[in-house]
Design an enzyme around this catalytic site. Sequence first.
Site, mmCIF file in Angstrom:
data_model
loop_
_atom_site.group_PDB
_atom_site.id
_atom_site.type_symbol
_atom_site.label_atom_id
_atom_site.label_comp_id
_atom_site.label_asym_id
_atom_site.label_seq_id
_atom_site.Cartn_x
_atom_site.Cartn_y
_atom_site.Cartn_z
ATOM 1 N N PRO A 11 0.576 -0.951 0.426
ATOM 2 C CA PRO A 11 -0.057 0.220 -0.275
ATOM 3 C C PRO A 11 0.846 0.937 0.110
ATOM 4 O O PRO A 11 1.497 1.263 0.799
ATOM 5 C CB PRO A 11 -0.959 0.372 1.307
ATOM 6 C CG PRO A 11 0.315 -0.742 2.201
ATOM 7 C CD PRO A 11 0.436 -2.241 0.750
ATOM 8 N N ASN A 12 0.602 2.011 -0.578
ATOM 9 C CA ASN A 12 1.507 3.624 -0.966
ATOM 10 C C ASN A 12 1.911 3.370 -1.719
ATOM 11 O O ASN A 12 2.871 4.682 -1.510
ATOM 12 C CB ASN A 12 1.133 4.147 0.596
ATOM 13 C CG ASN A 12 -0.353 3.805 2.057
ATOM 14 O OD1 ASN A 12 -1.153 4.781 0.989
ATOM 15 N ND2 ASN A 12 0.225 3.426 2.906
ATOM 16 N N ARG A 19 4.996 10.646 -2.423
ATOM 17 C CA ARG A 19 4.892 10.676 -1.071
ATOM 18 C C ARG A 19 5.788 10.831 0.043
ATOM 19 O O ARG A 19 6.666 9.767 0.390
ATOM 20 C CB ARG A 19 4.588 8.998 -0.950
ATOM 21 C CG ARG A 19 4.208 8.504 0.330
ATOM 22 C CD ARG A 19 3.959 7.031 0.636
ATOM 23 N NE ARG A 19 4.027 6.463 1.602
ATOM 24 C CZ ARG A 19 4.244 5.388 1.762
ATOM 25 N NH1 ARG A 19 4.786 4.523 1.380
ATOM 26 N NH2 ARG A 19 3.530 4.835 3.296
ATOM 27 N N TYR A 24 11.366 8.185 1.597
ATOM 28 C CA TYR A 24 11.486 7.498 0.596
ATOM 29 C C TYR A 24 11.957 7.398 -1.086
ATOM 30 O O TYR A 24 12.314 6.812 -1.900
ATOM 31 C CB TYR A 24 9.353 6.897 0.008
ATOM 32 C CG TYR A 24 9.132 6.474 1.327
ATOM 33 C CD1 TYR A 24 9.437 5.511 1.974
ATOM 34 C CD2 TYR A 24 7.985 7.159 2.269
ATOM 35 C CE1 TYR A 24 8.995 5.168 2.483
ATOM 36 C CE2 TYR A 24 7.399 6.862 2.403
ATOM 37 C CZ TYR A 24 7.266 5.479 3.503
ATOM 38 O OH TYR A 24 7.089 5.009 4.458
ATOM 39 N N ASN A 75 8.270 -5.304 -0.799
ATOM 40 C CA ASN A 75 8.095 -4.844 0.126
ATOM 41 C C ASN A 75 6.529 -4.371 0.258
ATOM 42 O O ASN A 75 5.491 -3.772 -0.081
ATOM 43 C CB ASN A 75 8.430 -2.960 -0.449
ATOM 44 C CG ASN A 75 8.268 -2.037 -0.073
ATOM 45 O OD1 ASN A 75 8.366 -2.573 1.274
ATOM 46 N ND2 ASN A 75 9.178 -1.332 0.187
ATOM 47 N N ALA A 78 2.938 -1.216 5.063
ATOM 48 C CA ALA A 78 3.024 -0.704 6.187
ATOM 49 C C ALA A 78 2.265 -2.704 6.718
ATOM 50 O O ALA A 78 2.162 -3.042 8.020
ATOM 51 C CB ALA A 78 1.629 0.229 5.927
ATOM 52 N N GLU A 99 12.657 -9.474 1.203
ATOM 53 C CA GLU A 99 11.777 -8.328 1.643
ATOM 54 C C GLU A 99 12.865 -7.379 2.104
ATOM 55 O O GLU A 99 14.027 -7.383 1.960
ATOM 56 C CB GLU A 99 12.280 -8.690 3.638
ATOM 57 C CG GLU A 99 11.230 -7.891 4.505
ATOM 58 C CD GLU A 99 11.037 -7.176 5.830
ATOM 59 O OE1 GLU A 99 11.562 -8.899 6.384
ATOM 60 O OE2 GLU A 99 10.076 -6.807 6.485
ATOM 61 N N HIS A 101 12.523 -2.969 1.760
ATOM 62 C CA HIS A 101 12.088 -1.198 2.019
ATOM 63 C C HIS A 101 13.261 -0.419 1.831
ATOM 64 O O HIS A 101 14.053 -0.474 1.594
ATOM 65 C CB HIS A 101 11.475 -1.383 3.579
ATOM 66 C CG HIS A 101 10.863 -2.640 4.497
ATOM 67 N ND1 HIS A 101 9.617 -2.479 4.232
ATOM 68 C CD2 HIS A 101 11.896 -3.536 5.378
ATOM 69 C CE1 HIS A 101 9.760 -3.701 5.058
ATOM 70 N NE2 HIS A 101 10.126 -3.671 5.377
ATOM 71 N N ARG A 108 13.162 4.195 12.819
ATOM 72 C CA ARG A 108 12.007 5.242 12.827
ATOM 73 C C ARG A 108 11.129 4.825 14.028
ATOM 74 O O ARG A 108 11.734 4.029 14.932
ATOM 75 C CB ARG A 108 11.154 4.600 10.902
ATOM 76 C CG ARG A 108 12.203 5.161 10.185
ATOM 77 C CD ARG A 108 11.833 4.501 8.228
ATOM 78 N NE ARG A 108 9.965 5.739 8.922
ATOM 79 C CZ ARG A 108 9.343 5.315 7.782
ATOM 80 N NH1 ARG A 108 8.809 4.109 6.966
ATOM 81 N NH2 ARG A 108 8.206 6.366 7.428
HETATM 82 C C1 DQA Z 1 8.182 1.116 3.695
HETATM 83 C C2 DQA Z 1 8.052 1.572 5.030
HETATM 84 C C3 DQA Z 1 6.930 1.028 5.693
HETATM 85 O O1 DQA Z 1 7.466 1.087 7.593
HETATM 86 C C4 DQA Z 1 6.228 1.796 5.332
HETATM 87 O O2 DQA Z 1 4.476 1.805 5.610
HETATM 88 C C5 DQA Z 1 6.005 1.769 3.808
HETATM 89 C C6 DQA Z 1 6.719 1.661 2.967
HETATM 90 C C7 DQA Z 1 9.707 0.847 3.038
HETATM 91 O O3 DQA Z 1 9.693 0.457 1.626
HETATM 92 O O4 DQA Z 1 10.213 2.151 3.352
HETATM 93 O O5 DQA Z 1 4.487 2.142 3.047
HETATM 94 O O6 DQA Z 1 7.976 -0.466 3.502
#
Ligand code: DQA
Length: 152
Positions: A11-12, A19, A24, A75, A78, A99, A101, A108
């Site tokens: 998501p997002n 964003r 990011y 990835n 959230a 995994e 990110h 964080r």
């Molecule tokens: C994320 C880190 C997560 O905590 C966050 O909710 C994201 C992006 C990252 O790529 O840094 O949406 O996965």
Amino acid sequence: MPKPIFVLNGPNLNLLGTREPHIYGAESLDDLRTRCEAAAAARGYAVVFRQSNREGDLVDWLNEARTAASAVVLNAAAYSHTSVAIYDAIKAMATPVVECHLSNPQAREAFRHVSMVSPAAKGVISGFGAKGYELAIEAAVHLAASQDAEKA
Ligand code: DQA
């Protein structure tokens, strides 16, 4: 040609580039796709690159990856911090999962320190921004090749 590497985004991440760019980065999701495709092609792999804001889509795609992918870069955004369904989906597959990110969740907010993905994944790449996706592809290819060698 081996099975493709699935790169699955949660998501997002559709909003990347606009964003919170200080966290990011300035690159869009399409830019990340281009990086992944180039990194994979250089190693003889194709990429299936997807994004969804819905948890169930990620579970469906992980289920699909059990037979359709050489390896997965995930990835889960959230959902990494909340999803038992994604944990279970990874545990149900032999296909290796990396995994990934963009940011370093450990540096964080406290609620990002728990990952439901990490205990089920082969390894984690975080904190290197867009470059991390290339590193994750390299790791995924390495895992896929080792797995194929084991089977041979
Ligand atoms: C994320 C880190 C997560 O905590 C966050 O909710 C994201 C992006 C990252 O790529 O840094 O949406 O996965």
